[in-house]
Design an enzyme around this catalytic site. Structure first.
Site, PDB file in Angstrom:
ATOM      1  N   GLN A 146      -5.677   8.816   5.555  1.00 40.15           N
ATOM      2  CA  GLN A 146      -4.831  10.188   5.461  1.00 40.15           C
ATOM      3  C   GLN A 146      -5.465  10.976   4.555  1.00 40.15           C
ATOM      4  O   GLN A 146      -5.494  11.673   4.213  1.00 40.15           O
ATOM      5  CB  GLN A 146      -3.376  10.217   5.989  1.00 40.15           C
ATOM      6  N   LYS A 188       3.731  -3.020  -3.635  1.00 38.69           N
ATOM      7  CA  LYS A 188       2.911  -1.272  -4.852  1.00 38.69           C
ATOM      8  C   LYS A 188       3.976  -1.035  -6.252  1.00 38.69           C
ATOM      9  O   LYS A 188       3.240  -1.508  -6.721  1.00 38.69           O
ATOM     10  CB  LYS A 188       3.734  -0.337  -3.785  1.00 38.69           C
ATOM     11  N   ASP A 197     -15.492  -4.207   2.639  1.00 43.00           N
ATOM     12  CA  ASP A 197     -14.905  -4.391   2.463  1.00 43.00           C
ATOM     13  C   ASP A 197     -13.835  -5.112   1.758  1.00 43.00           C
ATOM     14  O   ASP A 197     -14.289  -6.076   0.996  1.00 43.00           O
ATOM     15  CB  ASP A 197     -14.665  -6.161   3.761  1.00 43.00           C
ATOM     16  N   TYR A 230       5.024  -3.727   1.382  1.00 42.08           N
ATOM     17  CA  TYR A 230       4.830  -2.732   1.541  1.00 42.08           C
ATOM     18  C   TYR A 230       4.979  -2.069   0.032  1.00 42.08           C
ATOM     19  O   TYR A 230       4.335  -2.226  -0.722  1.00 42.08           O
ATOM     20  CB  TYR A 230       4.132  -1.709   2.134  1.00 42.08           C
TER      21      TYR A 230
END
Length: 323
Positions: A21, A152, A58, A148
């Site tokens: 995105q 982070k 990758d 997640y």
């Protein structure tokens, strides 16, 4: 080498995770800024409509990243590849492995190759129950509730470590939910705020996976891209935060975005069916204090909720060829 300011014509950028995105829009912005010949996009596959230089990478394979850096004489890396919050909870250990391994590979290639700058995106997902939910500060306690967010938060500390230990110029912002018309949602908890506009323009009922009053920080894609470029363009001595900068756009709840949409589509129908993503969202901030970014590199958002709605509707109608 790490201290020199690159001349724009000599800048060669590698974007890892260019299909996402944020990555797809950032790739276009960077090509417009420094020339398509100076931007190398990469991801696990190439989209059919992509124009420009593209490499299949990758990012769990460090040798492939190193080869691209050497081949194209890369001077900056934007590392955007990651498994996001909602998708990450489906397979936590895989999410941790991929998010951390890809970051370590980028940091090591950058360190060994004398890369001038690295961009690493963080997220409001680093905050948890022990951070104040209103006007969450730059230095608020980090106790993320998702893998997640854990990855982070760890990545922020590794970014700072590589700067302090090796002098590697790693820069980062904590993105709130990003709203954009350029691509479909990518598996994040804030993605309802993208999908809802598609449903409105198509005049379909929207099923919201959050409670109607759940306020979350959001940012329009144009503001998110501008913030990224402004951060990376700032003089090195201006970057005082080496974990990640808080970034704010505007905060709102699902019922507020529905009200904004109904100014254009009065009959827009919504039902609320909260799922596991509501539990994730409840632990995130309502509003963000981004005064450090404002002070250090003059960040200031441009878009209000109604301006986001107006632009999203206009652009999506064009995409769907709706009059």
């Amino acid at each position: 080498m790490l201290d020199k300011i690159p001349i724009m014509s000599d800048t060669k950028i590698l974007i890892i995770g260019a299909n996402g995105q944020l990555g797809s829009v950032l790739t276009k912005a960077l090509k417009e800024k420094i020339g398509a010949e100076n931007v190398v996009a990469s991801d696990l596959f190439k989209k059919d409509d992509f124009e420009g230089i593209f490499e299949i990478i990758d990012a769990t394979d460090i040798t492939v990243i190193q080869k691209a850096v050497d081949t194209y004489k890369i001077t900056q890396i934007y590392h955007l590849a990651a498994i996001l919050s909602a998708n990450g909870e489906k397979n936590p250990l895989r999410t941790w492995d991929i998010n951390m391994k890809t970051l370590f590979n980028v940091l090591e290639v950058a360190r060994l190759s004398g890369i001038e700058k690295v961009f690493y995106p963080s997220s409001i997902a680093v905050f948890g129950d022990n951070a104040p939910q209103d006007n969450t500060s730059q230095a608020a306690y980090l106790d993320p509730a998702t893998v997640y967010g854990i990855s982070k938060a760890a990545g922020e500390n590794w970014a700072q470590y590589y700067f302090m230990r090796y002098g590697l110029d790693v820069r980062s912002v904590r993105y709130p939910g990003v709203i954009g018309y350029q691509s479909l949602p990518g598996g994040g908890t804030t993605d309802y705020a993208v999908d809802i506009y598609h449903k409105a323009v198509l005049e379909e009922e929207f099923s919201c996976f959050l409670n109607k009053e759940e306020v979350l920080p959001m940012i329009f894609m144009e503001d998110a891209i501008r913030a990224t470029l402004e951060l990376m363009d700032a003089p090195k001595e201006s970057i005082k935060t080496r974990t990640s900068y808080n970034l704010a756009g505007t905060s709102f709840s699902p019922e507020e975005i529905v009200s904004s949409i109904r100014k254009i589509y009065p009959d827009f129908k919504v039902k609320y069916e909260p799922d596991f993503r509501q539990d994730i969202a409840a632990k995130w901030p309502n509003t963000i204090d981004d005064s450090a970014a404002s002070k250090d590199w003059n960040w200031k958002p441009s878009y209000t909720l109604d301006e986001i709605t107006k632009t999203m509707v206009q652009k999506l109608k064009e995409q769907y060829n709706i009059q």
